[in-house]
Design a protein around this motif. Structure first.
Motif, PDB file in Angstrom:
ATOM      1  N   ASP A 221       0.745  -1.031   0.406  1.00 23.44           N
ATOM      2  CA  ASP A 221      -0.331   0.140   0.124  1.00 23.44           C
ATOM      3  C   ASP A 221       1.256   1.489  -0.312  1.00 23.44           C
ATOM      4  O   ASP A 221       0.205   2.067  -1.081  1.00 23.44           O
ATOM      5  CB  ASP A 221      -1.442   0.145   1.139  1.00 23.44           C
ATOM      6  N   ILE A 222       2.020   1.073   0.458  1.00 28.91           N
ATOM      7  CA  ILE A 222       3.091   2.764   0.690  1.00 28.91           C
ATOM      8  C   ILE A 222       3.520   2.837  -0.478  1.00 28.91           C
ATOM      9  O   ILE A 222       3.636   3.629  -1.024  1.00 28.91           O
ATOM     10  CB  ILE A 222       4.191   2.281   2.356  1.00 28.91           C
ATOM     11  N   TYR A 223       4.016   1.338  -1.186  1.00 30.46           N
ATOM     12  CA  TYR A 223       4.484   1.243  -2.215  1.00 30.46           C
ATOM     13  C   TYR A 223       3.619   2.070  -3.099  1.00 30.46           C
ATOM     14  O   TYR A 223       4.716   2.841  -4.336  1.00 30.46           O
ATOM     15  CB  TYR A 223       5.724   0.600  -2.825  1.00 30.46           C
ATOM     16  N   ARG A 224       2.091   1.642  -3.199  1.00 28.66           N
ATOM     17  CA  ARG A 224       1.440   2.110  -4.555  1.00 28.66           C
ATOM     18  C   ARG A 224       1.290   3.358  -4.291  1.00 28.66           C
ATOM     19  O   ARG A 224       1.068   3.725  -5.120  1.00 28.66           O
ATOM     20  CB  ARG A 224       0.238   1.112  -4.565  1.00 28.66           C
ATOM     21  N   ASP A 225       0.780   3.953  -2.988  1.00 29.61           N
ATOM     22  CA  ASP A 225       0.067   5.213  -3.071  1.00 29.61           C
ATOM     23  C   ASP A 225       1.175   5.993  -2.515  1.00 29.61           C
ATOM     24  O   ASP A 225       1.053   7.497  -2.641  1.00 29.61           O
ATOM     25  CB  ASP A 225      -0.623   4.871  -1.614  1.00 29.61           C
ATOM     26  N   GLU A 226       1.983   5.672  -1.826  1.00 28.56           N
ATOM     27  CA  GLU A 226       2.847   6.742  -1.220  1.00 28.56           C
ATOM     28  C   GLU A 226       4.262   7.007  -2.213  1.00 28.56           C
ATOM     29  O   GLU A 226       5.122   6.323  -1.833  1.00 28.56           O
ATOM     30  CB  GLU A 226       3.450   6.593   0.311  1.00 28.56           C
ATOM     31  N   LYS A 227       4.310   7.820  -3.042  1.00 26.92           N
ATOM     32  CA  LYS A 227       5.356   8.247  -4.400  1.00 26.92           C
ATOM     33  C   LYS A 227       6.354   9.254  -3.145  1.00 26.92           C
ATOM     34  O   LYS A 227       6.131  10.180  -2.784  1.00 26.92           O
ATOM     35  CB  LYS A 227       4.887   9.090  -5.430  1.00 26.92           C
ATOM     36  N   GLN A 318       2.242  14.201   3.962  1.00 26.15           N
ATOM     37  CA  GLN A 318       2.149  12.579   3.388  1.00 26.15           C
ATOM     38  C   GLN A 318       2.669  11.839   4.973  1.00 26.15           C
ATOM     39  O   GLN A 318       2.231  10.591   4.793  1.00 26.15           O
ATOM     40  CB  GLN A 318       3.433  12.318   2.437  1.00 26.15           C
ATOM     41  N   ARG A 321      -0.534  10.611   6.582  1.00 28.89           N
ATOM     42  CA  ARG A 321      -1.017   9.505   6.030  1.00 28.89           C
ATOM     43  C   ARG A 321      -0.203   7.939   6.060  1.00 28.89           C
ATOM     44  O   ARG A 321      -0.551   7.569   6.549  1.00 28.89           O
ATOM     45  CB  ARG A 321      -1.015   9.894   4.734  1.00 28.89           C
ATOM     46  N   LYS A 325      -1.205   4.653   8.773  1.00 28.67           N
ATOM     47  CA  LYS A 325      -1.479   3.526   7.953  1.00 28.67           C
ATOM     48  C   LYS A 325      -0.799   2.135   9.231  1.00 28.67           C
ATOM     49  O   LYS A 325      -1.499   1.728   9.073  1.00 28.67           O
ATOM     50  CB  LYS A 325      -0.745   3.524   6.742  1.00 28.67           C
TER      51      LYS A 325
END
Length: 684
Positions: A221-227, A318, A321, A325
């Motif tokens: 999730d972090i890899y996908r959503d948090e650039k 960020q 967030r 999470k």
């Protein structure tokens, strides 16, 4: 004519139970009322019964104090108004609040009284320092003949000591057990509800599986959503978040909660500033040595104070967030008393898919917990051991050692005061770990902090070049008197990592060592180093491990080598060679497996591991589950250094039975040929 719908009697149930509470002179609060800020905040921060953000409101709640111990118990009560809505259990008879995917079962949480109350109890465990909660579900219905209100009550106990498992307290027809004169007896009953070691182990195993699933999802999730977050950023954010939200008992440092992060741009009030401040206060209050505090703070500060992470976008940074999470996904695990290698699992998940070369990948793979425990037992670790690890990774081996030492202390020391003192000594003085990579070192420190803080002597040093054997932190100075060495070295180092073994054993006077290493280290890859080791140490055992031990992370054949330290290897000494290729476990590559469970016990695995320990310590009389072909006693040449991996010799001398079988097979063939020829001649 349509059948009329049954009317809920929840208002009647609420009135009936609230009247009881009032008659008992209890200071209870209703749905919209505040109990205290800590509990109110926890209920607001936890996901709601419908899956939304916050808004949890028990129908009634109170804080009940045990007059004897003066301990406060939050009591959470949920009402329903239908006959069949008291409780929903799963196939194992447990509260059915999670589905097969380990996700909240919101339908059950919302519809059933006990399930809802247990959900509220989990919120309290997750976000406060209350560690024992009473969850009560009440439902009712009208008797069709008498129109009398019938009440059903479910009373459950939820505690950190029982790993948040909801345990039924007993059968109750009212709530009079909450009255002052009855509550002492009730809390005594709670103390008797602690789970057995077997039940706790079963929960730990289940939680162990859950954590792997949760960590994988969190990382993805972090890899996908948090650039823009590097792998190091992700590690440091998890470390900082967990430390900041732990708090220190007794109100010395309050846990940082999600609502305190308001994504301000004011210097000192930014989200990263607040997290860093909590980390500083935590480390100081825990009496972490100042040098180590400084190193941890400097490492985390680079990420936490980064401008791009703290800059609010649409009112939220960020950093906030990611913080939220981590707390939502992991809080229930790291705040419980699991005693597992939590950050070791985290490490494996966060590094599983990074762009390492194969050698680098082998170097960062961590030891499975059950193998760590095997190494600890083979090294004969007990309460008086001084244990070190020269390539500590996330400290999984040291955690296994600490658990073994503490368990031995509890079994051997009867005085509670003496026991407590010994456990403190174990954590502060009897464990030493060295890790050169800063990001992995941070995980080791976090892991030991989570385990009750045995991090005092976890050092960010090169064990081959910068370590002289001294204590680096704490009040105890001088040499660390190691008498137990455990290791899973980086295989790319000299001699597949045997150089670490040579260094550590050269700094020990006595004791035992158990290492797991690439098998080629004993077949010639480390020949010169091995010969040097045997000049002062004895090889006791060589254990061939399963080829798929590190499946999904590395693909190397490994062996465990066990040494007695300080005694030169005599050529006549008998070495125990064990083929443990079949350890009773079936493994699957989780990246490819359909099931999330990549380790299954299919052959009495725990007993097999215990048998290997007995074979190494006591010899072949303890051969049971393993076959005679799996165990062999032989000798090695101390001047060779390349004959450490031997197997039981195969006897090729023919027996009488072999001869009889050969003759029988030949005669059968001759007869078949004669019959065939006869058929061929008749055909002509």
């Amino acid at each position: 004519m349509a059948k009329s719908k049954v009317q809920s009697v929840e208002p009647n149930v609420a009135d009936y139970i609230n009247s009881q509470l009032k008659s008992y002179k209890l200071d209870y609060k209703l749905e919209q009322e505040s109990l205290n800020s800590q509990i109110d905040n926890a209920l607001n921060l936890y996901y709601s019964k419908n899956g939304g953000a916050g808004g949890n409101r028990p129908d009634a709640k109170l804080l009940k104090q045990d007059p004897k111990s003066l301990k406060y118990y939050p009591v959470l009560i949920e009402y329903k108004g239908y006959k069949d809505k008291l409780i929903k259990l799963d196939k194992d008879g447990q509260i059915d609040n999670k589905n097969a995917k380990n996700e909240p079962n919101f339908k059950n949480i919302n519809e059933y009284a006990v399930n809802g109350a247990v959900h509220y109890a989990n919120a309290i465990l997750h976000h406060t320092d209350y560690d024992e909660i009473i969850a009560i579900g009440v439902t009712g219905f009208k008797d069709t003949l008498s129109d009398k209100l019938e009440i059903q009550i479910g009373v459950y106990y939820v505690s950190k000591a029982n790993l948040a498992k909801a345990i039924k307290v007993g059968e109750y027809s009212d709530l009079s057990f909450l009255k002052d004169e009855n509550f002492i007896k009730f809390t005594q009953k709670l103390k008797e509800l602690n789970l057995t070691p077997q039940e706790l182990e079963a929960i730990k195993t289940k939680k162990d599986e859950e954590i792997s699933i949760v960590l994988t999802k969190l990382n993805n999730d972090i890899y996908r959503d948090e650039k823009g977050l590097s792998e190091n950023d992700r590690v440091y954010l998890v470390v900082a978040t967990i430390i900041a939200t732990l708090g220190v008992e007794g109100g010395k440092v309050a846990p940082l909660t999600k609502d305190k992060l308001i994504s301000s741009e004011e210097n000192g009030e930014r989200d990263g500033d607040k997290i860093l401040s909590k980390v500083k206060n935590f480390l100081k209050e825990k009496s972490i040595p100042e040098d180590k505090q400084g190193l941890i703070i400097r490492t985390l500060a680079n990420t936490l104070t980064a401008e791009n992470l703290n800059k609010p976008i649409n009112g939220e940074s960020q950093l906030k967030r990611v913080f939220c999470k981590i707390v939502d996904d992991l809080g229930e695990y790291y705040k419980s008393e699991l005693n597992i290698d939590f950050t070791g699992k985290l490490f494996n998940e966060m590094y599983a898919w990074l762009g390492f070369t194969q050698d680098q990948l082998n170097d960062v793979v961590l030891t499975p917990p059950y193998v760590a425990t095997l190494l600890v037992k083979l090294a004969r670790v007990n309460k008086d051991s001084f244990v070190w690890d020269f390539a500590t990774g996330s400290a999984g081996l040291l955690i296994a050692a600490m658990n073994e030492m503490i368990e031995d202390a509890k079994n051997q020391i009867q005085s509670p005061d003496s026991q407590k003192k010994k456990i403190a000594e174990i954590k502060a003085q009897q464990l030493m770990g060295l890790e050169i990579l800063p990001n992995i070192y941070m995980l080791a420190v976090l892991n030991m902090i989570l385990m009750g803080d045995g991090s005092s002597n976890i050092l960010n040093k090169d064990s081959l070049r910068d370590f002289d054997g001294d204590y680096a932190y704490g009040t105890k100075q001088g040499k660390f008197k190691a008498n137990a060495f455990i290791l899973n070295p980086p295989y790319s180092a000299e001699g597949n990592g045997m150089i670490f073994v040579q260094k550590a054993l050269s700094m020990m006077d006595s004791g035992y060592a158990a290492i797991i290493i690439q098998s080629s280290a004993g077949n010639g890859k480390a020949q010169a180093i091995n010969k040097e080791i045997l000049k002062s140490n004895t090889l006791i055992a060589s254990i061939k491990m399963p080829i798929d031990l590190f499946i999904g992370k590395s693909s190397v054949q490994t062996n465990i080598y066990v040494f007695q330290v300080g005694v030169a290897h005599n050529a006549k000494h008998v070495v125990k060679f064990i083929d443990f290729s079949d350890d009773g476990y079936a493994r699957a590559n989780r990246k490819k497996a359909k099931s999330s469970l990549n380790l299954r016990d299919i052959g009495n695995a725990k007993a097999r591991y215990a048998e290997v320990v007995d074979l190494v310590h006591y010899g072949k009389n303890y051969l049971n589950l393993l076959s005679s072909n799996d165990y062999f006693e032989g000798v090695i040449d101390p001047s060779s250094g390349s004959d450490w991996n031997q197997s039981a010799p195969i006897d090729t001398t023919p027996t009488l039975e072999d001869f009889k079988k050969t003759v029988s097979d030949y005669l059968a063939w001759e007869v078949s040929q004669i019959i065939k020829n006869q058929k061929d001649n008749l055909g002509k």
